[in-house]
Design an enzyme around this catalytic site. Structure first.
Site, PDB file in Angstrom:
ATOM      1  N   SER A 228       0.843  -1.194   0.000  1.00 21.02           N
ATOM      2  CA  SER A 228       0.000   0.000   0.000  1.00 21.02           C
ATOM      3  C   SER A 228       0.882   1.250   0.000  1.00 21.02           C
ATOM      4  O   SER A 228       1.728   1.405  -0.881  1.00 21.02           O
ATOM      5  CB  SER A 228      -0.958  -0.052   1.197  1.00 21.02           C
ATOM      6  OG  SER A 228      -1.976   0.890   1.062  1.00 21.02           O
ATOM      7  N   ASP A 454      -8.619  -4.392  -6.406  1.00 23.00           N
ATOM      8  CA  ASP A 454      -8.159  -3.627  -5.238  1.00 23.00           C
ATOM      9  C   ASP A 454      -8.980  -2.346  -5.075  1.00 23.00           C
ATOM     10  O   ASP A 454      -9.041  -1.517  -5.980  1.00 23.00           O
ATOM     11  CB  ASP A 454      -6.682  -3.277  -5.411  1.00 23.00           C
ATOM     12  CG  ASP A 454      -6.012  -2.877  -4.108  1.00 23.00           C
ATOM     13  OD1 ASP A 454      -6.607  -2.071  -3.360  1.00 23.00           O
ATOM     14  OD2 ASP A 454      -4.900  -3.364  -3.847  1.00 23.00           O
ATOM     15  N   HIS A 484      -7.352  -5.757  -0.977  1.00 18.88           N
ATOM     16  CA  HIS A 484      -6.228  -4.827  -1.050  1.00 18.88           C
ATOM     17  C   HIS A 484      -4.926  -5.606  -0.977  1.00 18.88           C
ATOM     18  O   HIS A 484      -4.633  -6.262   0.020  1.00 18.88           O
ATOM     19  CB  HIS A 484      -6.330  -3.839   0.112  1.00 18.88           C
ATOM     20  CG  HIS A 484      -5.300  -2.759   0.087  1.00 18.88           C
ATOM     21  ND1 HIS A 484      -4.831  -2.190  -1.078  1.00 18.88           N
ATOM     22  CD2 HIS A 484      -4.648  -2.125   1.096  1.00 18.88           C
ATOM     23  CE1 HIS A 484      -3.946  -1.248  -0.786  1.00 18.88           C
ATOM     24  NE2 HIS A 484      -3.811  -1.211   0.526  1.00 18.88           N
TER      25      HIS A 484
END
Length: 515
Positions: A228, A454, A484
């Site tokens: 991320s 995602d 994610h």
């Protein structure tokens, strides 16, 4: 980019559903920057996570009888004045489990947010990386401003309860004023309580900490796994230190070409896609979907619930009520992983009956609130890092003009993410740039993993990261999945490719697809 903090599926236990310190490590003695790379770390058994890290128990012993070890690394408070005060950067490691002769070095993880405590997170997910541990020491850290590393402080727990329950999607001038006033109060509290730290929590500062960490850990190259926001940090590192990049993996990739508005708009579309997939999955099963007859019916009922909560909250986790804002953040949190979808289904079922406890537990997980009512500093750190990084500043009139575009991207999440752009209004520190520079000519190959489903870092960001890194650096791997990130989905194809690169240096063919 003002992302919701990255919190991963197994961090939310079934029990949670059903039911700090100041500037650390400031030195009175000036430390020469040339002394810092040669510092010796004092590794000891890890304590329980601090309140700022999210509380909980000390990490359990490792499966082979080894123990998690923690240490503090000194780094300059201000990298522009490396001879000045230092701060402490909290580290955690699990030493490699294989033969010493096969050890490659330390593999450093950043779990994103920005604002996630790597010291608290790594032990929770160490089983996911057991194979990587055969040849690496697994290492993570609390980035500056986070957890035990000079944590940013803003509002107290009682104030944060009110902050998260406020109406974050105003419908009239009065509500807009209230939202702006609340944002200003939060930001003023950050400046009052963390004035010395706020100018020094940019991603470029954390990247320089990473290179110092590499040296202190004794590695000629940085071996890195960024997830991320950790992909943005890794990209900035590669730009600043291209010759120091070893084997690196970016998973759940932030689009480095977007400013904060573009990132928020992309997230609106990403979370809408995830909601569409959730609704289609529920209604496609052989047994009846308990929250709607068709995918559109599921989404229509959710929209009606949120509209009703806007004027009439329901019972949440006593004594708090589930508001439109907390319900929206709870739904968004559940879309981070397909493993959360059963919780979302159950939470919606209960909410339709007037019981908001599950959706509020999901929201609490997103916001870093523990069951004892204490908050980690993930929100304070998230906003502080984003606002120090991002140059644009927005006002209510501008957001109002942009609402149609955001609503077109997501009828359910559009308003929520559009009004979130006010987060850096009146911030004490100027933002550094419109978007990060991740160009890294001359760096070793970086494996960039994009997930087509995602919600938080939409798939197109992976290709843009590859392009921005530069020719011969980024190598894209696509995962056709949900949630994610990709590696922690347990998809064998993804894990095989990633492990092959990190453990054996096998660079996959560009454009490899796993499903």
């Amino acid at each position: 980019m003002p992302n919701p903090p990255r919190l991963r599926a197994v961090a939310l236990t079934a029990a949670a559903v059903l039911l700090a310190s100041g500037l650390a490590g400031c030195s009175d003695d000036a430390k020469k920057d040339e002394d810092l790379p040669s510092q010796k770390l004092n590794w000891e058994d890890c304590p329980a996570p601090s309140a700022a890290e999210g509380d909980g128990d000390a990490p359990s012993p490792l499966p082979n009888g080894g123990r998690w070890q923690c240490a503090t690394m000194k780094a300059p408070l201000d990298w522009a004045e490396p001879h000045g005060d230092t701060i402490g950067i909290a580290l955690i490691r699990a030493k490699a489990s294989g033969d010493k002769s096969s050890r490659i070095g330390s593999l450093v993880f950043n779990f994103g947010g920005p604002g996630a405590s790597g010291v608290a997170e790594l032990p929770s997910f160490s089983q996911d990386y057991a194979k990587l541990r055969t040849r690496y020491d697994l290492v993570s850290f609390d980035p500056r401003g986070v957890g035990r590393s000079a944590p940013v402080k803003c509002e107290d727990d009682q104030q944060l309860d009110a902050y998260f329950q406020q109406d974050s999607t105003p419908d009239d001038a009065r509500e807009r004023t209230e939202l702006l006033d609340s944002t200003k109060e939060f930001n003023a509290a950050c400046e009052k309580n963390s004035k010395k730290t706020l100018p020094h929590v940019r991603t470029t500062d954390a990247a320089r900490d990473l290179d110092l960490m590499r040296q202190v850990l004794g590695d000629a190259k940085l071996y890195y796994f960024g997830i991320s926001y950790g992909t943005e940090l890794g990209g900035v590192y590669a730009h600043l230190f291209p010759k120091h990049v070893g084997r690196a993996v970016f998973d759940g990739v932030v689009d480095p070409t977007q400013n904060s508005e573009q990132g928020s708009l992309a997230q609106a579309a990403g979370f809408q896609l995830a909601l569409d997939n959730f609704a289609a999955d529920c209604t496609s099963k052989t047994t009846q979907c308990p929250i709607g007859d068709t995918a559109q019916d599921v989404e229509d009922r959710i929209a009606t619930l949120l509209k009703d909560l806007d004027s009439k909250p329901i019972s949440g986790i006593f004594p708090r009520q589930l508001t439109e804002s907390t319900a929206t953040s709870g739904i968004a949190q559940a879309l981070y992983s397909k493993d959360f979808w059963p919780y979302l289904t159950q939470g919606l079922q209960q909410a339709y009956k007037g019981d908001g406890r599950i959706l509020m537990a999901l929201s609490d997980s997103s916001n870093g609130r523990s069951r004892n009512g204490e908050y980690s500093n993930i929100t304070a750190a998230n906003i502080s890092i984003n606002c120090a990084d991002d140059k644009p500043r927005y006002n209510p009139d501008y957001v109002q003009q942009k609402l149609p575009e955001f609503r077109a991207a997501s009828p359910l999440f559009g308003d929520f993410l559009a009004w979130g752009m006010l987060g850096c209004t009146d911030w004490a520190v100027a933002g550094a740039a419109d978007h990060p520079d991740v160009s890294a000519a001359g760096a070793a190959p970086i494996l960039v993993v994009g997930n087509t489903g995602d919600p938080a870092t939409p798939y197109q960001g992976a290709k843009r990261m590859v392009d921005a890194l530069g020719k011969g650096v980024g190598v894209e791997l696509t995962y056709k999945g949900q949630g994610h990130g990709a590696y922690d989905s347990k998809n064998q194809c993804v894990q095989s490719v990633v492990n092959g690169y990190l453990l054996d240096g096998k660079v996959p063919a560009a454009g490899t697809v796993c499903s």
